[in-house]
Design a protein around this motif. Structure first.
Motif, PDB file in Angstrom:
ATOM      1  N   VAL A  19     -34.896 -30.418 -22.527  1.00 49.55           N
ATOM      2  CA  VAL A  19     -35.652 -31.394 -23.312  1.00 49.55           C
ATOM      3  C   VAL A  19     -36.438 -32.329 -22.394  1.00 49.55           C
ATOM      4  N   ALA A  20     -35.849 -32.752 -21.290  1.00 45.47           N
ATOM      5  CA  ALA A  20     -36.574 -33.625 -20.347  1.00 45.47           C
ATOM      6  C   ALA A  20     -37.796 -32.895 -19.798  1.00 45.47           C
ATOM      7  N   GLU A  21     -37.630 -31.624 -19.450  1.00 50.84           N
ATOM      8  CA  GLU A  21     -38.755 -30.845 -18.949  1.00 50.84           C
ATOM      9  C   GLU A  21     -39.805 -30.637 -20.043  1.00 50.84           C
ATOM     10  N   ALA A  22     -39.364 -30.306 -21.238  1.00 46.21           N
ATOM     11  CA  ALA A  22     -40.296 -30.090 -22.347  1.00 46.21           C
ATOM     12  C   ALA A  22     -41.072 -31.362 -22.672  1.00 46.21           C
ATOM     13  N   ASN A  23     -40.396 -32.498 -22.685  1.00 43.84           N
ATOM     14  CA  ASN A  23     -41.077 -33.757 -22.984  1.00 43.84           C
ATOM     15  C   ASN A  23     -42.072 -34.128 -21.888  1.00 43.84           C
ATOM     16  N   ALA A  24     -41.715 -33.873 -20.637  1.00 43.16           N
ATOM     17  CA  ALA A  24     -42.645 -34.138 -19.529  1.00 43.16           C
ATOM     18  C   ALA A  24     -43.898 -33.273 -19.688  1.00 43.16           C
ATOM     19  N   ALA A  25     -43.708 -32.002 -20.005  1.00 43.53           N
ATOM     20  CA  ALA A  25     -44.852 -31.105 -20.184  1.00 43.53           C
ATOM     21  C   ALA A  25     -45.695 -31.539 -21.387  1.00 43.53           C
ATOM     22  N   PHE A  26     -45.051 -31.885 -22.489  1.00 49.23           N
ATOM     23  CA  PHE A  26     -45.765 -32.314 -23.688  1.00 49.23           C
ATOM     24  C   PHE A  26     -46.682 -33.496 -23.379  1.00 49.23           C
ATOM     25  N   GLU A  27     -46.148 -34.492 -22.680  1.00 50.72           N
ATOM     26  CA  GLU A  27     -46.939 -35.680 -22.348  1.00 50.72           C
ATOM     27  C   GLU A  27     -48.171 -35.313 -21.525  1.00 50.72           C
ATOM     28  N   VAL A  28     -47.982 -34.472 -20.520  1.00 55.41           N
ATOM     29  CA  VAL A  28     -49.099 -34.072 -19.657  1.00 55.41           C
ATOM     30  C   VAL A  28     -50.121 -33.253 -20.437  1.00 55.41           C
ATOM     31  N   ILE A  29     -49.653 -32.302 -21.220  1.00 53.07           N
ATOM     32  CA  ILE A  29     -50.571 -31.451 -21.985  1.00 53.07           C
ATOM     33  C   ILE A  29     -51.413 -32.313 -22.920  1.00 53.07           C
ATOM     34  N   ARG A  30     -50.783 -33.242 -23.629  1.00 54.83           N
ATOM     35  CA  ARG A  30     -51.513 -34.098 -24.567  1.00 54.83           C
ATOM     36  C   ARG A  30     -52.467 -35.054 -23.844  1.00 54.83           C
ATOM     37  N   GLU A  31     -52.121 -35.499 -22.638  1.00 60.55           N
ATOM     38  CA  GLU A  31     -53.052 -36.322 -21.864  1.00 60.55           C
ATOM     39  C   GLU A  31     -54.298 -35.523 -21.513  1.00 60.55           C
ATOM     40  N   GLU A  32     -54.108 -34.273 -21.136  1.00 62.38           N
ATOM     41  CA  GLU A  32     -55.212 -33.427 -20.693  1.00 62.38           C
ATOM     42  C   GLU A  32     -55.990 -32.811 -21.851  1.00 62.38           C
ATOM     43  N   ASP A  33     -55.301 -32.523 -22.953  1.00 62.42           N
ATOM     44  CA  ASP A  33     -55.931 -31.872 -24.103  1.00 62.42           C
ATOM     45  C   ASP A  33     -55.271 -32.368 -25.382  1.00 62.42           C
ATOM     46  N   PRO A  34     -55.759 -33.477 -25.943  1.00 62.94           N
ATOM     47  CA  PRO A  34     -55.135 -34.034 -27.147  1.00 62.94           C
ATOM     48  C   PRO A  34     -55.081 -33.060 -28.326  1.00 62.94           C
ATOM     49  N   GLY A  35     -55.949 -32.063 -28.346  1.00 61.62           N
ATOM     50  CA  GLY A  35     -55.956 -31.106 -29.449  1.00 61.62           C
ATOM     51  C   GLY A  35     -55.101 -29.875 -29.219  1.00 61.62           C
ATOM     52  N   ALA A  36     -54.425 -29.807 -28.096  1.00 61.80           N
ATOM     53  CA  ALA A  36     -53.591 -28.633 -27.799  1.00 61.80           C
ATOM     54  C   ALA A  36     -52.385 -28.580 -28.717  1.00 61.80           C
ATOM     55  N   ARG A  37     -51.863 -27.368 -28.907  1.00 63.32           N
ATOM     56  CA  ARG A  37     -50.603 -27.191 -29.619  1.00 63.32           C
ATOM     57  C   ARG A  37     -49.537 -26.838 -28.589  1.00 63.32           C
ATOM     58  N   VAL A  38     -48.401 -27.520 -28.690  1.00 61.81           N
ATOM     59  CA  VAL A  38     -47.320 -27.338 -27.732  1.00 61.81           C
ATOM     60  C   VAL A  38     -46.123 -26.709 -28.428  1.00 61.81           C
ATOM     61  N   TRP A  39     -45.658 -25.622 -27.849  1.00 63.94           N
ATOM     62  CA  TRP A  39     -44.514 -24.880 -28.379  1.00 63.94           C
ATOM     63  C   TRP A  39     -43.293 -25.157 -27.510  1.00 63.94           C
ATOM     64  N   VAL A  40     -42.151 -25.300 -28.135  1.00 64.24           N
ATOM     65  CA  VAL A  40     -40.893 -25.280 -27.393  1.00 64.24           C
ATOM     66  C   VAL A  40     -40.138 -24.051 -27.832  1.00 64.24           C
ATOM     67  N   GLY A  41     -39.323 -23.594 -26.920  1.00 61.61           N
ATOM     68  CA  GLY A  41     -38.352 -22.666 -27.403  1.00 61.61           C
ATOM     69  C   GLY A  41     -38.319 -21.270 -26.956  1.00 61.61           C
ATOM     70  N   GLU A  42     -38.467 -20.429 -27.921  1.00 59.56           N
ATOM     71  CA  GLU A  42     -38.130 -19.023 -27.797  1.00 59.56           C
ATOM     72  C   GLU A  42     -36.753 -18.880 -27.209  1.00 59.56           C
ATOM     73  N   TYR A  43     -35.787 -19.456 -27.860  1.00 60.93           N
ATOM     74  CA  TYR A  43     -34.413 -19.360 -27.400  1.00 60.93           C
ATOM     75  C   TYR A  43     -33.911 -17.941 -27.561  1.00 60.93           C
ATOM     76  N   ALA A  44     -33.073 -17.516 -26.654  1.00 61.46           N
ATOM     77  CA  ALA A  44     -32.368 -16.238 -26.777  1.00 61.46           C
ATOM     78  C   ALA A  44     -30.885 -16.576 -26.855  1.00 61.46           C
ATOM     79  N   PHE A  45     -30.280 -16.269 -27.956  1.00 61.50           N
ATOM     80  CA  PHE A  45     -28.904 -16.696 -28.173  1.00 61.50           C
ATOM     81  C   PHE A  45     -27.889 -15.587 -27.941  1.00 61.50           C
ATOM     82  N   GLY A  46     -28.245 -14.572 -27.200  1.00 62.06           N
ATOM     83  CA  GLY A  46     -27.348 -13.450 -26.984  1.00 62.06           C
ATOM     84  C   GLY A  46     -26.017 -13.831 -26.379  1.00 62.06           C
ATOM     85  N   ARG A  47     -25.975 -14.849 -25.534  1.00 64.79           N
ATOM     86  CA  ARG A  47     -24.725 -15.256 -24.892  1.00 64.79           C
ATOM     87  C   ARG A  47     -24.115 -16.489 -25.559  1.00 64.79           C
TER      88      ARG A  47
END
Length: 174
Positions: free
Chosen positions: A116-144
């Protein structure tokens, strides 16, 4: 979808190599396809766990979180500037890691709070650089993960991360 792997783009701290990524991003754009740029694969020099090994003693640093979020922010910023609207304009959708939860034999690589800390850091930077960008989190793999672990991870991210789209990879999901 295109992986813009940090370990390939900045294999040595401060030295960026865009050649292969440029070719791949251009090929997708030239085909007229919308592109989802995926941030991932922490280089060993920036890893929070550079000494972890997996089956056959293969380093698992690519699944580890950045040891310094400023280094990570710099990689994200430079990538968005290159391929976002201030650069080539080829990418407006960004995903924070593929199968973002540790799925290796070393689940201690990082925890949900680290992701979450990494995702939030990326979100902030992406929105600073491109306010219209869409940011995805996830694609979790729950196999384990068992069901309760999967639900706890998903719930924590949903409640604490900044994002536009929450993606869940159903491969092997309980």
């Amino acid at each position: 979808r295109i992986a813009l792997n940090w370990d390939a783009i900045e294999p040595t701290h401060g030295r960026f190599d865009w050649g292969y990524s440029d070719l791949r991003v251009s090929a997708i754009a030239n085909a007229g396809l919308r592109t989802l740029g995926i941030f991932g694969n922490t280089p060993q020099w920036a890893s929070s766990c550079p000494n972890l090994t997996g089956p056959g003693e293969v380093p698992l640093f690519t699944i580890c979180i950045a040891s310094n979020l400023d280094f990570y922010r710099n990689y994200v910023r430079r990538t968005v500037r290159r391929y976002g609207p201030a650069g080539t304009g080829q990418i407006r959708d960004w995903e924070i890691r593929v199968e973002s939860n540790p799925v290796s034999s070393q689940p201690e690589a990082y925890g949900v709070e680290d992701y979450v800390a990494e995702a939030n850091a990326a979100f902030e930077v992406i929105r600073e650089e491109d306010p219209g960008a869409r940011v995805w989190v996830g694609e979790y793999a729950f196999g384990r993960f068992n069901f309760d672990q999967a639900m706890a991870w998903t719930t924590y991210v949903a409640e604490h991360a900044s994002f536009d789209i929450h993606s869940i990879h159903h491969f092997n999901t309980p």
